[in-house]
Design an enzyme around this catalytic site. Sequence first.
Site, mmCIF file in Angstrom:
data_model
loop_
_atom_site.group_PDB
_atom_site.id
_atom_site.type_symbol
_atom_site.label_atom_id
_atom_site.label_comp_id
_atom_site.label_asym_id
_atom_site.label_seq_id
_atom_site.Cartn_x
_atom_site.Cartn_y
_atom_site.Cartn_z
ATOM 1 N N ASN A 1 0.818 -1.211 0.000
ATOM 2 C CA ASN A 1 0.000 0.000 0.000
ATOM 3 C C ASN A 1 0.853 1.264 0.000
ATOM 4 O O ASN A 1 0.373 2.345 -0.358
ATOM 5 C CB ASN A 1 -0.918 0.028 1.231
ATOM 6 C CG ASN A 1 -1.985 -1.052 1.186
ATOM 7 O OD1 ASN A 1 -2.644 -1.257 0.174
ATOM 8 N ND2 ASN A 1 -2.159 -1.754 2.302
ATOM 9 N N ASP B 1 10.566 -0.886 -10.152
ATOM 10 C CA ASP B 1 11.980 -0.608 -10.393
ATOM 11 C C ASP B 1 12.586 -1.470 -11.494
ATOM 12 O O ASP B 1 13.694 -1.198 -11.954
ATOM 13 C CB ASP B 1 12.787 -0.774 -9.101
ATOM 14 C CG ASP B 1 12.635 -2.166 -8.480
ATOM 15 O OD1 ASP B 1 12.027 -3.052 -9.131
ATOM 16 O OD2 ASP B 1 13.107 -2.377 -7.344
ATOM 17 N N ASP B 2 11.873 -2.522 -11.925
ATOM 18 C CA ASP B 2 12.421 -3.405 -12.966
ATOM 19 C C ASP B 2 11.790 -3.185 -14.329
ATOM 20 O O ASP B 2 11.945 -4.003 -15.229
ATOM 21 C CB ASP B 2 12.273 -4.867 -12.559
ATOM 22 C CG ASP B 2 10.815 -5.283 -12.418
ATOM 23 O OD1 ASP B 2 9.942 -4.389 -12.335
ATOM 24 O OD2 ASP B 2 10.541 -6.492 -12.385
ATOM 25 N N ARG C 1 0.132 -9.579 0.668
ATOM 26 C CA ARG C 1 1.270 -9.069 -0.101
ATOM 27 C C ARG C 1 1.017 -9.192 -1.609
ATOM 28 O O ARG C 1 1.856 -9.671 -2.367
ATOM 29 C CB ARG C 1 2.564 -9.796 0.282
ATOM 30 C CG ARG C 1 2.982 -9.584 1.721
ATOM 31 C CD ARG C 1 4.383 -10.123 1.973
ATOM 32 N NE ARG C 1 5.360 -9.564 1.044
ATOM 33 C CZ ARG C 1 5.911 -8.352 1.169
ATOM 34 N NH1 ARG C 1 5.549 -7.564 2.157
ATOM 35 N NH2 ARG C 1 6.798 -7.936 0.285
ATOM 36 N N CYS D 1 -1.947 -7.609 -4.938
ATOM 37 C CA CYS D 1 -3.196 -7.032 -5.447
ATOM 38 C C CYS D 1 -3.409 -5.557 -5.127
ATOM 39 O O CYS D 1 -4.526 -5.053 -5.260
ATOM 40 C CB CYS D 1 -4.410 -7.820 -4.951
ATOM 41 S SG CYS D 1 -4.400 -9.548 -5.451
ATOM 42 N N ASP E 1 -2.423 -3.251 -7.020
ATOM 43 C CA ASP E 1 -2.742 -2.693 -8.331
ATOM 44 C C ASP E 1 -4.202 -2.950 -8.698
ATOM 45 O O ASP E 1 -4.870 -2.085 -9.284
ATOM 46 C CB ASP E 1 -1.801 -3.253 -9.390
ATOM 47 C CG ASP E 1 -1.645 -4.758 -9.303
ATOM 48 O OD1 ASP E 1 -2.305 -5.403 -8.461
ATOM 49 O OD2 ASP E 1 -0.852 -5.319 -10.081
ATOM 50 N N SER F 1 4.696 -11.772 -9.650
ATOM 51 C CA SER F 1 3.962 -12.401 -10.749
ATOM 52 C C SER F 1 4.605 -13.699 -11.228
ATOM 53 O O SER F 1 3.976 -14.475 -11.945
ATOM 54 C CB SER F 1 3.840 -11.424 -11.923
ATOM 55 O OG SER F 1 5.125 -11.055 -12.390
ATOM 56 N N SER F 2 5.862 -13.944 -10.847
ATOM 57 C CA SER F 2 6.543 -15.159 -11.284
ATOM 58 C C SER F 2 6.291 -16.339 -10.352
ATOM 59 O O SER F 2 6.715 -17.460 -10.648
ATOM 60 C CB SER F 2 8.052 -14.901 -11.392
ATOM 61 O OG SER F 2 8.600 -14.575 -10.124
#
Length: 338
Positions: A152, A171-172, A262, A264, A266, A297-298
């Site tokens: 958040n 940052d990636d 940890r 969602c 977005d 996401s991985s």
Amino acid sequence: MLGMAKQLLQVQAATHRWSGARRRQPLAPVPPRHAPAARAGRFAACFLACLLALAAGAILMLCITLHRPEPDASAAASPRGSGYAVVINTWKRYDLLKRAVAHYSVCAGVDAVHVVWSEPQEPPEALRRSVLNCSHAAVNVGFVMNRGNSLNNRFRPIQGLRTDAVFSVDDDLVVPCSTLRFAFGVWQSAPSAMVGFVPRMHWPADPRGNTEEYRYGSWWSVWRTGTYSMVLSKASFLHKRYLDLYTNRMLPSIRDYVTENRNCEDIAMSFLVANVTGAPPIWVQGRIFEIGSSGISSLKGHDLRRSRCLNAFASMYGHMPLVATTVKAVDSRTSWFW
């Protein structure tokens, strides 16, 4: 009298011989019809010539595109307050952070770069100096310090923010300056919308049933159908007022869910904006580059956890606010086919 009759017979005989000669004269030769094989050969040659012409045109367009200078290369810096702020969310990836700051600080239109810091310890002095030295332009670069580690934090209001537009990015992820500038122009035409590069979709879990359950649609479902209802905040523009709404006005149960799982944050922002506007986001087509190799996401089961978020947030809102669309913003200067 006899002489005249003789002359008349001679004329008739000559006329007869001339007419017979014309009847016996062979007709002019008729050119033979083209055989089917010959016609096929001519068609193939014509088709090949067309393909070669198209290929030559494509190569010419590619050369023009590759040698075309980016609009930002010669663009003058925007006056303070009229551009946008870049807000970079980071977590223990210092090399990626420095590369991201170095890139975004030189993009035309960037007013400031804010690094969202959520690690338990403050950034080491060496890292702080290194990040600040990454900026090669007269752009203010600073850290937004947070006491706790929560996703958040990326949407907490920023003190001293001088622009209405905020570009939220991980940052990636690196977005070319010219592509970023185009997306900013799209946002300026619809400042209440989320405008981004990473579209996603919510689908009914059972399209034939009456149950109001949903499943998370990843990029492949968007690519297959051309339909989306979210643009992820890992690379998107939004109005700064949504930072206040997310932190101070949105249901606390949603923020608690994000902190506990940890994940969602977005999706939570997409719900918030859709609920306020009643309108879909805007997907901007453009190349973005992922310079990292790992992230949430991985992880295995990522889509399942995202589906749970969709259903949990819809239950908290009491309805599904997300709006699907098929609209896509494309920069015609970099598109070959219109």
